[in-house]
Motif scaffolding. Sequence first.
Motif, PDB file in Angstrom:
ATOM      1  N   HIS A  55      -8.181   3.462 -18.454  1.00  0.00           N
ATOM      2  CA  HIS A  55      -9.160   4.440 -17.991  1.00  0.00           C
ATOM      3  C   HIS A  55      -9.061   4.561 -16.471  1.00  0.00           C
ATOM      4  CE1 HIS A  55     -10.987   3.422 -21.883  1.00  0.00           C
ATOM      5  NE2 HIS A  55     -11.453   4.652 -21.835  1.00  0.00           N
ATOM      6  N   LEU A  56      -9.131   5.764 -15.982  1.00  0.00           N
ATOM      7  CA  LEU A  56      -9.067   6.033 -14.553  1.00  0.00           C
ATOM      8  C   LEU A  56     -10.447   6.428 -14.052  1.00  0.00           C
ATOM      9  CD1 LEU A  56      -7.137   6.470 -12.093  1.00  0.00           C
ATOM     10  CD2 LEU A  56      -7.071   8.880 -12.780  1.00  0.00           C
ATOM     11  N   GLY A  57     -10.889   5.791 -12.987  1.00  0.00           N
ATOM     12  CA  GLY A  57     -12.147   6.147 -12.338  1.00  0.00           C
ATOM     13  C   GLY A  57     -11.934   6.154 -10.836  1.00  0.00           C
ATOM     14  N   TYR A  58     -12.685   6.994 -10.116  1.00  0.00           N
ATOM     15  CA  TYR A  58     -12.461   7.092  -8.670  1.00  0.00           C
ATOM     16  C   TYR A  58     -13.640   7.764  -7.980  1.00  0.00           C
ATOM     17  CZ  TYR A  58     -10.956  11.675 -10.369  1.00  0.00           C
ATOM     18  OH  TYR A  58     -10.899  12.885 -11.010  1.00  0.00           O
ATOM     19  N   TRP A  59     -13.727   7.532  -6.681  1.00  0.00           N
ATOM     20  CA  TRP A  59     -14.647   8.263  -5.816  1.00  0.00           C
ATOM     21  C   TRP A  59     -14.085   8.220  -4.398  1.00  0.00           C
ATOM     22  CZ3 TRP A  59     -16.775   5.701  -1.689  1.00  0.00           C
ATOM     23  CH2 TRP A  59     -16.946   4.326  -1.784  1.00  0.00           C
ATOM     24  N   VAL A  60     -14.483   9.189  -3.615  1.00  0.00           N
ATOM     25  CA  VAL A  60     -14.058   9.258  -2.213  1.00  0.00           C
ATOM     26  C   VAL A  60     -15.289   9.451  -1.335  1.00  0.00           C
ATOM     27  CG1 VAL A  60     -13.624  11.759  -2.175  1.00  0.00           C
ATOM     28  CG2 VAL A  60     -12.332  10.251  -0.646  1.00  0.00           C
ATOM     29  N   ASP A  61     -15.224   8.905  -0.157  1.00  0.00           N
ATOM     30  CA  ASP A  61     -16.284   8.988   0.840  1.00  0.00           C
ATOM     31  C   ASP A  61     -16.717  10.446   1.041  1.00  0.00           C
ATOM     32  OD1 ASP A  61     -17.286   9.087   3.798  1.00  0.00           O
ATOM     33  OD2 ASP A  61     -17.111   6.937   3.366  1.00  0.00           O
ATOM     34  N   ALA A  62     -18.006  10.655   1.170  1.00  0.00           N
ATOM     35  CA  ALA A  62     -18.549  12.012   1.347  1.00  0.00           C
ATOM     36  C   ALA A  62     -17.904  12.739   2.519  1.00  0.00           C
ATOM     37  CB  ALA A  62     -20.068  11.948   1.540  1.00  0.00           C
ATOM     38  N   ALA A  63     -17.597  12.010   3.578  1.00  0.00           N
ATOM     39  CA  ALA A  63     -16.998  12.629   4.770  1.00  0.00           C
ATOM     40  C   ALA A  63     -15.527  12.976   4.576  1.00  0.00           C
ATOM     41  CB  ALA A  63     -17.156  11.699   5.974  1.00  0.00           C
ATOM     42  N   ARG A  64     -14.929  12.567   3.455  1.00  0.00           N
ATOM     43  CA  ARG A  64     -13.492  12.779   3.222  1.00  0.00           C
ATOM     44  C   ARG A  64     -13.196  13.744   2.091  1.00  0.00           C
ATOM     45  NH1 ARG A  64     -10.515   8.851   6.220  1.00  0.00           N
ATOM     46  NH2 ARG A  64     -12.065   7.824   7.509  1.00  0.00           N
ATOM     47  N   THR A  65     -14.207  14.349   1.504  1.00  0.00           N
ATOM     48  CA  THR A  65     -13.965  15.255   0.385  1.00  0.00           C
ATOM     49  C   THR A  65     -13.262  16.522   0.850  1.00  0.00           C
ATOM     50  OG1 THR A  65     -16.121  16.315   0.592  1.00  0.00           O
ATOM     51  CG2 THR A  65     -15.984  14.412  -0.881  1.00  0.00           C
ATOM     52  N   GLY A  66     -12.535  17.147  -0.064  1.00  0.00           N
ATOM     53  CA  GLY A  66     -11.906  18.433   0.204  1.00  0.00           C
ATOM     54  C   GLY A  66     -10.668  18.379   1.071  1.00  0.00           C
ATOM     55  N   ARG A  67     -10.090  17.205   1.279  1.00  0.00           N
ATOM     56  CA  ARG A  67      -8.906  17.068   2.142  1.00  0.00           C
ATOM     57  C   ARG A  67      -7.633  16.712   1.373  1.00  0.00           C
ATOM     58  NH1 ARG A  67     -11.300  13.638   7.252  1.00  0.00           N
ATOM     59  NH2 ARG A  67     -13.070  14.999   7.657  1.00  0.00           N
ATOM     60  N   GLY A  68      -7.735  16.628   0.059  1.00  0.00           N
ATOM     61  CA  GLY A  68      -6.570  16.260  -0.739  1.00  0.00           C
ATOM     62  C   GLY A  68      -6.336  14.770  -0.851  1.00  0.00           C
ATOM     63  N   PRO A  86       0.816  -1.220   0.000  1.00  0.00           N
ATOM     64  CA  PRO A  86       0.000   0.000   0.000  1.00  0.00           C
ATOM     65  C   PRO A  86       0.851   1.272   0.000  1.00  0.00           C
ATOM     66  CG  PRO A  86       0.020  -0.959   2.197  1.00  0.00           C
ATOM     67  CD  PRO A  86       0.792  -1.899   1.300  1.00  0.00           C
ATOM     68  N   VAL A  87       0.232   2.347  -0.488  1.00  0.00           N
ATOM     69  CA  VAL A  87       0.861   3.664  -0.536  1.00  0.00           C
ATOM     70  C   VAL A  87       0.189   4.545   0.505  1.00  0.00           C
ATOM     71  CG1 VAL A  87       1.247   5.708  -1.956  1.00  0.00           C
ATOM     72  CG2 VAL A  87       1.333   3.451  -2.999  1.00  0.00           C
ATOM     73  N   PRO A  88       0.955   5.116   1.439  1.00  0.00           N
ATOM     74  CA  PRO A  88       0.346   6.053   2.387  1.00  0.00           C
ATOM     75  C   PRO A  88      -0.108   7.319   1.666  1.00  0.00           C
ATOM     76  CG  PRO A  88       2.690   5.689   2.883  1.00  0.00           C
ATOM     77  CD  PRO A  88       2.371   4.928   1.648  1.00  0.00           C
ATOM     78  N   LEU A  89      -1.307   7.803   2.014  1.00  0.00           N
ATOM     79  CA  LEU A  89      -1.853   8.991   1.368  1.00  0.00           C
ATOM     80  C   LEU A  89      -1.924  10.146   2.356  1.00  0.00           C
ATOM     81  CD1 LEU A  89      -4.692   7.286  -0.726  1.00  0.00           C
ATOM     82  CD2 LEU A  89      -2.447   8.026  -1.517  1.00  0.00           C
ATOM     83  N   VAL A  90      -3.098  10.401   2.916  1.00  0.00           N
ATOM     84  CA  VAL A  90      -3.355  11.530   3.801  1.00  0.00           C
ATOM     85  C   VAL A  90      -4.133  11.020   5.008  1.00  0.00           C
ATOM     86  CG1 VAL A  90      -4.547  13.767   3.967  1.00  0.00           C
ATOM     87  CG2 VAL A  90      -3.432  13.113   1.830  1.00  0.00           C
ATOM     88  N   ASP A  91      -3.864  11.567   6.176  1.00  0.00           N
ATOM     89  CA  ASP A  91      -4.643  11.261   7.384  1.00  0.00           C
ATOM     90  C   ASP A  91      -4.698   9.765   7.718  1.00  0.00           C
ATOM     91  OD1 ASP A  91      -5.231  13.975   7.677  1.00  0.00           O
ATOM     92  OD2 ASP A  91      -7.114  13.819   6.579  1.00  0.00           O
ATOM     93  N   GLY A  92      -3.600   9.042   7.503  1.00  0.00           N
ATOM     94  CA  GLY A  92      -3.559   7.624   7.835  1.00  0.00           C
ATOM     95  C   GLY A  92      -4.239   6.710   6.837  1.00  0.00           C
ATOM     96  N   VAL A  93      -4.754   7.240   5.747  1.00  0.00           N
ATOM     97  CA  VAL A  93      -5.409   6.432   4.712  1.00  0.00           C
ATOM     98  C   VAL A  93      -4.332   5.905   3.761  1.00  0.00           C
ATOM     99  CG1 VAL A  93      -7.067   6.482   2.802  1.00  0.00           C
ATOM    100  CG2 VAL A  93      -7.534   7.756   4.900  1.00  0.00           C
ATOM    101  N   THR A  94      -4.502   4.652   3.334  1.00  0.00           N
ATOM    102  CA  THR A  94      -3.578   4.065   2.377  1.00  0.00           C
ATOM    103  C   THR A  94      -4.322   3.648   1.109  1.00  0.00           C
ATOM    104  OG1 THR A  94      -3.832   1.865   3.340  1.00  0.00           O
ATOM    105  CG2 THR A  94      -2.009   3.204   4.152  1.00  0.00           C
ATOM    106  N   LEU A  95      -3.591   3.627   0.014  1.00  0.00           N
ATOM    107  CA  LEU A  95      -4.091   3.118  -1.254  1.00  0.00           C
ATOM    108  C   LEU A  95      -3.544   1.710  -1.397  1.00  0.00           C
ATOM    109  CD1 LEU A  95      -5.575   3.872  -3.944  1.00  0.00           C
ATOM    110  CD2 LEU A  95      -3.309   4.467  -4.843  1.00  0.00           C
ATOM    111  N   ARG A  96      -4.441   0.743  -1.566  1.00  0.00           N
ATOM    112  CA  ARG A  96      -4.005  -0.651  -1.663  1.00  0.00           C
ATOM    113  C   ARG A  96      -4.836  -1.393  -2.697  1.00  0.00           C
ATOM    114  NH1 ARG A  96      -7.790  -3.965   0.398  1.00  0.00           N
ATOM    115  NH2 ARG A  96      -9.076  -3.274   2.141  1.00  0.00           N
TER     116      ARG A  96
END
Length: 186
Positions: A97-110, A4-14
């Motif tokens: 093709h790249l597609g993505y979404w982020v949790d509503a509570a996590r938007t606007g944080r980079g 996994p890749v560490p992202l922001v606020d302890g979230v990882t991409l895996r």
Amino acid sequence: MTLPVPLVDGVTLRLLRPDDGPALAAAYARNREHLAPWEPVRPDAFWTAARQTAQVGVALSEHAAGRGCPLVLDDDGAIVGRLNVSDVVGGAFLNGHLGYWVDAARTGRGLMSAAVRAAVDLARDDLGLHRLQAATLPHNAASQRVLDRAGFTRIGVASRYLRIAGEWQDHVLFQRILDDPPTSTG
């Protein structure tokens, strides 16, 4: 790139895992209203753990065949977003093709900006792609900012490109040539 890749606020991409179906169903259910304007109309079965478990199997089969890379944003076991490189084509094209979404509570944080930058590196270095493309609804300014920050350029508009929220809708098309330095203005 090592996942996994560490992202922001302890979230990882895996990479998606075979046992992610229930957590993915919970993430989709939690974000059902948030995602509705940006995604196809989904059948009731889509929101269940059983359906998501089956979809995970399909996504991992596509990954094993070299046709995609299904990723999740993980916050200590809770899925808080998805990012997929799909429809990977080799040969003279080397495109995905790249597609993505982020949790509503996590938007606007980079968080998604960091995830998309990591996906660019992954697509270039691990998948061996030359190009990534993405599409957004014309009024999805937040997603367009994410792509801009990751060095994508706008290449046009596709009329009635995808059936989103029950209607055929135009999409703004973006690309990132992975061998080129980013052209971000953000």
